[in-house]
Structure formats: C-alpha cells, structure tokens
Design a protein around this motif. Structure first.
Motif, PDB file in Angstrom:
ATOM      1  N   THR A 159       0.839  -1.204   0.000  1.00  0.00           N
ATOM      2  CA  THR A 159       0.000   0.000   0.000  1.00  0.00           C
ATOM      3  C   THR A 159       0.871   1.250   0.000  1.00  0.00           C
ATOM      4  N   LYS A 160       1.887   1.267   0.831  1.00  0.00           N
ATOM      5  CA  LYS A 160       2.788   2.423   0.883  1.00  0.00           C
ATOM      6  C   LYS A 160       3.541   2.599  -0.433  1.00  0.00           C
ATOM      7  N   LEU A 190       1.341   4.288  -2.972  1.00  0.00           N
ATOM      8  CA  LEU A 190       1.179   5.711  -2.668  1.00  0.00           C
ATOM      9  C   LEU A 190       2.431   6.506  -3.048  1.00  0.00           C
ATOM     10  N   GLY A 211      -5.384   8.805  -1.806  1.00  0.00           N
ATOM     11  CA  GLY A 211      -4.254   8.219  -1.096  1.00  0.00           C
ATOM     12  C   GLY A 211      -4.577   7.911   0.350  1.00  0.00           C
ATOM     13  N   TRP A 218      -4.727   4.221   1.957  1.00  0.00           N
ATOM     14  CA  TRP A 218      -3.954   3.943   3.174  1.00  0.00           C
ATOM     15  C   TRP A 218      -4.846   3.251   4.208  1.00  0.00           C
ATOM     16  N   GLY A 276      -4.654  -0.603   3.395  1.00  0.00           N
ATOM     17  CA  GLY A 276      -3.782  -1.046   4.473  1.00  0.00           C
ATOM     18  C   GLY A 276      -4.461  -2.085   5.348  1.00  0.00           C
TER      19      GLY A 276
END
Length: 203
Positions: A25-26, A29, A79, A83, A87
């Motif tokens: 996920t990070k 982004l 975003g 997240w 996430g």
C-alpha cells in the motif's frame, strides 16, 4: 561517506515501507506521488495512463493507470482512503494475496473501461486515477468488515458497507457524465470481489 549516506536513506525508506505491515500500500502511494510530480516535467501521463487507442502498444498501462492522477486534492483523498482500506486489507490478507488482488482489480477494471470506451467510440479517452481500483478494494474491505464504522469529518459515523456504496456511487457518477457504459465499467471490480472471496482466494 556519500555511499554510506545513500545506503542509510535507502535502508530508512525500506524500513518505512515495512512499518505497519503495509509495504505494498505504501509503495503504491509513493509511486503515485512520484508520478504526479514527475508528470510536471515528463510526459508520464501518456506513457502510464490507459488510452485504449494506444493498445496493444502501451500494454503496461493496464497496470500503471492508477498511478496517473491529474488533480492534487483528488490524489490526496484517494491516497488517504487507500492507506486506510487498502492497508486494512493488506494486514488481513498479507501482502502477497493482497498484491494479487490489487493487480487483478486494476487489470479487470482497466480492461472493462477500455472495452467500454472502444464500444462507445471514445478510444482516445484516457483512463486513470486511484479511485477506479478503489471501488473494488473498498468493496472487498466492506465485505470483510461490514459493521466497521468510520467517522466522517470526525462527527458522522458511517458503516463500511454504506461507505462502499457511496464510494462506488461517486465514481460511477463521475464517469456517467462521460458515458453510461463507461460508468458501468467502473463497477467491474465489485464483481471480482465476489469471485475472490473473503479469505483472499478465487472461488
């Protein structure tokens, strides 16, 4: 000394990606942010955004189109939402199953949108943005945690299942202004959710 500095910052970056157990996920982004900035200097929108008229030449755009976001505020909100819901899914399924699911949602949505654009004679219409795969990702999250509540503006509690409908409705309406078939194609990720199943395996 300079080499050590590069290694140090690289190790810090890798550590940042793995903190919270949501490295994929990070990574998405970070890449979306880099593409947004890079688009002001290079023609990344054409190279990474999905334009059916350029297929099959730019075949990789089936996967890269969510990274192209033209509006800063839209990118920020998308975003933050990725997240939160992405996430949560990544921690539940693990990054391998979650990654497989994200790739499937992106490819299926991109394929459905491209087919719809060609059918209605809008093959030069560019398909892009994080909000498109977020329809399927949000629906999967809400299917697993239907009773989870999110506070809108810190005041109004809304359950996950209703947020999934709201999210899908907003994206649907956004593309309805272009064409009904394109709007319907935005919901293709939802169908995949029911095939994928709660446990993260294709039925």
């Amino acid at each position: 000394m300079e080499g050590r500095s590069v290694r140090y910052y690289f190790s810090r970056f890798v550590r940042f990606l793995h903190e919270g157990a949501i490295p994929l996920t990070k990574s998405i982004l970070v890449l979306a942010g880099l593409v947004f900035v890079g688009s002001h200097f290079f023609n990344l929108r054409m190279m990474l955004g999905l334009t059916p008229a350029y297929l099959p030449g730019l075949f990789w755009t089936f996967i890269t189109f969510p990274l192209v976001n033209t509006d800063f505020l839209s990118l920020v909100f998308a975003g933050l939402w990725l997240w939160f819901v992405g996430g949560s899914l990544e921690r539940t399924w693990g990054y391998r199953i979650y990654g497989f699911f994200v790739i499937l949602v992106v490819a299926v949505t991109g394929g459905a949108m491209s087919l719809a654009a060609i059918i209605v004679g809008k093959s030069w219409f560019q398909i892009s943005g994080l909000w498109l795969p977020l329809v399927g990702i949000t629906w999967a999250w809400a299917k697993i945690y239907p009773e989870r509540e999110v506070m809108i503006w810190g005041v109004f509690p809304i359950k996950a299942q209703w947020l999934a409908w709201i999210n899908a409705g907003m994206v649907f309406y956004n593309y309805l202004r272009v064409d009904l078939l394109l709007a319907l194609a935005t919901l293709s990720g939802i169908i995949l959710v029911y095939l994928f199943g709660d446990t993260g395996r294709l039925g």
